[in-house]
Enzyme design. Sequence first.
Site, mmCIF file in Angstrom:
data_model
loop_
_atom_site.group_PDB
_atom_site.id
_atom_site.type_symbol
_atom_site.label_atom_id
_atom_site.label_comp_id
_atom_site.label_asym_id
_atom_site.label_seq_id
_atom_site.Cartn_x
_atom_site.Cartn_y
_atom_site.Cartn_z
ATOM 1 N N HIS A 1 0.852 -1.204 0.000
ATOM 2 C CA HIS A 1 0.000 0.000 0.000
ATOM 3 C C HIS A 1 0.888 1.255 0.000
ATOM 4 O O HIS A 1 0.875 2.045 0.952
ATOM 5 C CB HIS A 1 -0.892 -0.048 1.236
ATOM 6 C CG HIS A 1 -2.062 0.883 1.206
ATOM 7 N ND1 HIS A 1 -1.945 2.250 1.133
ATOM 8 C CD2 HIS A 1 -3.397 0.646 1.253
ATOM 9 C CE1 HIS A 1 -3.140 2.804 1.147
ATOM 10 N NE2 HIS A 1 -4.028 1.862 1.199
ATOM 11 N N GLU B 1 -0.942 1.279 -5.368
ATOM 12 C CA GLU B 1 -0.702 0.057 -4.600
ATOM 13 C C GLU B 1 -0.690 -1.148 -5.537
ATOM 14 O O GLU B 1 -1.531 -1.239 -6.442
ATOM 15 C CB GLU B 1 -1.817 -0.098 -3.569
ATOM 16 C CG GLU B 1 -2.009 1.134 -2.713
ATOM 17 C CD GLU B 1 -3.437 1.297 -2.229
ATOM 18 O OE1 GLU B 1 -3.926 2.440 -2.183
ATOM 19 O OE2 GLU B 1 -4.050 0.278 -1.892
HETATM 20 O O1 TA6 Z 1 -6.096 2.510 -0.810
HETATM 21 C C1 TA6 Z 1 -7.302 1.873 -0.921
HETATM 22 C C2 TA6 Z 1 -8.020 1.836 0.420
HETATM 23 O O2 TA6 Z 1 -8.703 0.617 0.555
HETATM 24 C C3 TA6 Z 1 -8.968 3.035 0.512
HETATM 25 O O3 TA6 Z 1 -10.299 2.619 0.358
HETATM 26 C C4 TA6 Z 1 -8.679 3.598 1.897
HETATM 27 O O4 TA6 Z 1 -9.483 2.970 2.870
HETATM 28 C C5 TA6 Z 1 -7.208 3.268 2.040
HETATM 29 O O5 TA6 Z 1 -7.104 1.946 1.531
HETATM 30 C C6 TA6 Z 1 -6.625 3.460 3.421
HETATM 31 O O6 TA6 Z 1 -7.029 2.440 4.274
HETATM 32 P P1 TA6 Z 1 -6.462 2.499 5.802
HETATM 33 O O7 TA6 Z 1 -7.043 1.293 6.462
HETATM 34 O O8 TA6 Z 1 -4.955 2.444 5.705
HETATM 35 O O9 TA6 Z 1 -6.920 3.822 6.348
#
Ligand code: TA6
Length: 298
Positions: free
Chosen positions: A169, A272
Amino acid sequence: MQTFEDYQARYSAYEQIRFRREPGGLILFDLTTPTLCASFSLQGGQLLAFQHQGQVPLLWLSERAAMAPGKAIRGGIPLCWPWFGPAPDGAAKPAHGFARNLPWRLTSVLAEDNGWVVRFQLSDSADTRALWPHSFEASLTYQLGRAVRVDFCVVNLDPVPFSMSYAFHSYFPTADINGVEVLGLNGCDYYDQLQGMRLLHQEGGIRFAGECDRIYVDAGGEYLIRDAVAASELLIQTENCRSAVVWNPWQEKSSRLSDMADSAFQNMLCVECGNLGENSIVVPAGGAHASAMQLRYR
Ligand code: TA6
């Protein structure tokens, strides 16, 4: 689990390595050489920051990141595993799995001819099995030089197959999100998480004028983040990663995230890479899955 003092003692001969402990107890360490500087957290086996000599930082780390045990650190390259998004069984479990919330073992830091190699491992435990009833050995190996390469490997120690989804991520810095374009996803289908997972088709590059949260499937594996204001091009190359996610929370969501400054959305972007949704992976009993991602400025 090794303690802060254990790690300090083990690497005391390395002048390039400095361990530090956050107030909440998180163990971080900095690797500083004449050509690069990097910071890691043992939680998540996570690269938090990286900068090569003569380059601007490769990664973005929220100034408000909650450096607290068990809380995902917003920035660098959190590993979302063994599931991406909500838990597949619908239970009240951590979003994006548990890998980024648990301490990994730092198993080696080695200076090699073309850079440094840092390796972390995570094994199943009563805590992980309570969330995901499988035995495994996972590793993250970082090769740090002009580029950053991260190799992810999971071995299934169960007598039965298991299914998993994951993503690196990655958080990248942008001079101004309005001047950024992501290339490499032209022609791919994607699920728009902002339109109830509506399936759409990508035409051309991706530019940003609002919140973006897209899951690309069967993607090509090589992407470019072109930042017109910074006059930079950040190349993302992957091996065995079929999915890509592009996310910017924009103003309203940023203001709702306690670990992100309200205006920070202007200076970050997540691209990601991994395998999720219909690209999820089944690892056979006793088998393994491996993938890799390389990041560098062109
Ligand atoms: O990057 C995609 C995602 O699933 C978004 O929907 C957003 O929720 C992000 O990840 C961040 O997630 P987190 O749990 O790190 O706040």
